[in-house]
Design an enzyme around this catalytic site. Structure first.
Site, PDB file in Angstrom:
ATOM      1  N   MET A 235       0.852  -1.189   0.000  1.00  0.00           N
ATOM      2  CA  MET A 235       0.000   0.000   0.000  1.00  0.00           C
ATOM      3  C   MET A 235       0.890   1.241   0.000  1.00  0.00           C
ATOM      4  SD  MET A 235      -3.183  -0.996  -0.023  1.00  0.00           S
ATOM      5  CE  MET A 235      -2.670  -2.306  -1.145  1.00  0.00           C
ATOM      6  N   HIS A 236       1.642   1.404  -1.094  1.00  0.00           N
ATOM      7  CA  HIS A 236       2.678   2.430  -1.148  1.00  0.00           C
ATOM      8  C   HIS A 236       2.179   3.794  -0.653  1.00  0.00           C
ATOM      9  CE1 HIS A 236       5.254  -0.298  -3.456  1.00  0.00           C
ATOM     10  NE2 HIS A 236       4.249  -0.491  -4.290  1.00  0.00           N
TER      11      HIS A 236
END
Length: 317
Positions: A235-236
């Site tokens: 979930m950059h």
């Protein structure tokens, strides 16, 4: 003054951008002043429409949205549709948005928003930094109104676009260099932590059963070409928001970070880790994260979104 964090959010949705916008648009600890779109994961026409799809989904018609740069400052544009789908949000059919962008370009809208604000605003950039760099170059007078800049991008430990370059910085390395050398308070949250901050298979299974927002995110994550549903999905971009809310969950080190703007290592972010070439630092770099805390926080964020508050579309067949 309020206890909320005033934010201008610059983005290129993108599935992990959508995961971040989900939090931004539903957590009342953020005071969203403006959302700006930039070419990155897909074209700026698509990223702009994707922002509008999400503000519509979360019933936020009053959030101002502006269309930004269609290409990097110097480098040729290269998208990531292979990861996020042709339209950038593969896996879920969103309703047609009912709102439009503001009449100003992203840079002009950022300038107007900053200069009109009585308090300093945090800039969060989770796509290429083209809009931010253009703002700083064109209107240096706004710097007094910027509290800090938090970016998703870069890496000190190898890339995801090339062996050394992370995608956002690779997309517009010249813009990244301008931002990092701006003299402003810049925090880089790159692959060193975002590839650890995986939403686990267990978390994703829980997410799917929560509510309509969880169903929407699950559909996107199933189509997301980064990571796997078995081992976890990175979930950059969500990390920028978790960092703003819970900085103690991150390990931060200060470095002078240079950006390579040409040649085979273009897009690399190189830290002077031995302090040999610079006597000062220009970037706070996140190097580690409490992954369990990240997962628990994200599930809590989604759980608090009431089904009655969203304009849910239908899953694609």
């Amino acid at each position: 003054m309020t206890n909320k964090i005033p934010v201008i959010f610059d983005t290129d949705p993108g599935i992990d951008d959508a995961a971040a916008l989900t939090v931004l648009l539903t957590d009342d600890r953020f005071d969203v002043k403006l959302i700006t779109a930039v070419a990155g994961n897909v074209s700026v026409d698509k990223t702009t429409k994707n922002v509008l799809k999400l503000t519509h989904f979360f019933n936020q018609p009053d959030v101002a949205v502006a269309r930004g740069a269609a290409k990097p400052l110097v480098k040729a544009y290269q998208d990531a549709a292979n990861i996020h789908g042709v339209d950038g949000l593969a896996g879920y059919h969103f309703a047609e948005p009912s709102t439009k962008t503001v009449s100003l370009s992203a840079v002009e809208a950022m300038r107007a928003t900053l200069l009109a604000s009585d308090e300093k605003i945090t800039l969060v950039a989770v796509g290429a930094y083209t809009n931010i760099a253009m703002l700083l170059q064109s209107y240096p007078e706004v710097t007094d109104k910027i509290a800090r800049i938090v970016v998703m991008g870069g890496s000190l430990s190898g890339g995801n676009m090339t062996s050394v370059a992370e995608f956002n910085v690779f997309t517009d390395p010249d813009a990244a260099k301008i931002v990092f050398n701006s003299g402003l308070d810049v925090t880089m949250i790159g692959l060193d932590v975002t590839l650890k901050a995986l939403l686990t298979a267990e978390s994703m299974a829980t997410l799917a059963t929560m509510n309509k927002t969880g169903e929407m995110l699950t559909a996107l994550f199933n189509a997301y070409g980064d990571g796997s549903m078995a081992t976890g999905k990175p979930m950059h971009d969500v990390n920028t928001l978790f960092y703003l809310l819970s900085p103690e969950k991150y390990t931060i080190k200060d470095y002078w970070v240079d950006v390579v703007t040409d040649g085979p290592a273009i897009g690399a972010t190189v830290a002077d880790s031995h302090a040999r070439t610079h006597t000062t630092t220009n970037v706070h770099v996140a190097t580690d994260i409490d992954v369990a805390a990240f997962n628990a926080w994200y599930l809590l964020e989604i759980a608090q979104i009431n089904d009655a508050a969203v304009n849910a579309g239908k899953l694609e067949n």
